[in-house]
Enzyme design. Sequence first.
Site, PDB file in Angstrom:
ATOM      1  N   CYS A  76       0.867  -1.187   0.000  1.00  0.00           N
ATOM      2  CA  CYS A  76       0.000   0.000   0.000  1.00  0.00           C
ATOM      3  C   CYS A  76       0.898   1.229   0.000  1.00  0.00           C
ATOM      4  CB  CYS A  76      -0.868  -0.037   1.251  1.00  0.00           C
ATOM      5  SG  CYS A  76      -1.849   1.445   1.498  1.00  0.00           S
ATOM      6  N   CYS A 184      -0.886   3.620  -6.611  1.00  0.00           N
ATOM      7  CA  CYS A 184      -1.744   2.963  -5.617  1.00  0.00           C
ATOM      8  C   CYS A 184      -1.850   1.531  -6.087  1.00  0.00           C
ATOM      9  CB  CYS A 184      -3.118   3.628  -5.588  1.00  0.00           C
ATOM     10  SG  CYS A 184      -4.363   2.691  -4.670  1.00  0.00           S
TER      11      CYS A 184
END
Length: 264
Positions: A76, A184
Amino acid sequence: MAHQQAKILIFDSGVGGLSVYKEIVAKCPQLDYLYIFDNQAYPYGELEHDVLVSRVEALVTSLVAQYAIDLVVIACNTASTIVLPSLRAKLSIPVVGVVPAIKPASSLANQAVGLIATPATITRPYTHDLIRNFSQRKPVELIGSTRLVDMAEEKLRGQAIDFNELHAILAPLINKVDVAVLGCTHFPLIKAEIQQVLSEKVMLIDSGEAIARRVETLLATKGDENQMGKREILSTAPPWEEGALNIALEELGFTPVRYYPLEI
Ligand code: DGL
């Protein structure tokens, strides 16, 4: 006989880390994988800094102790840009993070770079340091969107992407950049759709393959590559569309999602 494979913990707020898992598992199918997604606090791109750090630290340290983990991947960008130093200080095993691939993107660009990430990632000092240090000569256009993250969650559960909506979100980059960073981990899951909207001429870059190479290097004892390791998956809250999610997870080799509440 006891299982001898190394065990990797992969962490994300949602299903985005599965894009990183896919890259790692392609190189190291024999390892055991434990994936946790903190969907109770999703989306991380809108979560307060300190809350994010304490949740990641609590979840990762307790799972590392409980499951005898050998290596952690924080799959992440939103978390990696703030949590890596303190998490590494708490653990004695390697912690691999994922941050936006600004450096390779900038060296490949002729015109300008687009960074597509979460609203939090595009404001992080870490991200702006990357831009300052590695993209001095190429301008970087930033887009922070939680809706894009949701679209990736929806696609994994079998829902269609709305191209008009995608076009509206990506409009600031259209005809403006020749390289775009998928900053992302959710976005490689909708890469084909992003490519279609930005046009085939734009090169899309993410960090997944580089992370997989790093993991492969760190886990020197790789075991028998002909054997497939275990794949388990945990969530901090009951997932939405759990049935559809479990179908997608089964295709990736996982057993159904189990509930792992966070106790801080
Ligand atoms: N997948 C995450 C990332 O790489 C964050 C998504 C979110 O929860 O906002 O940044």
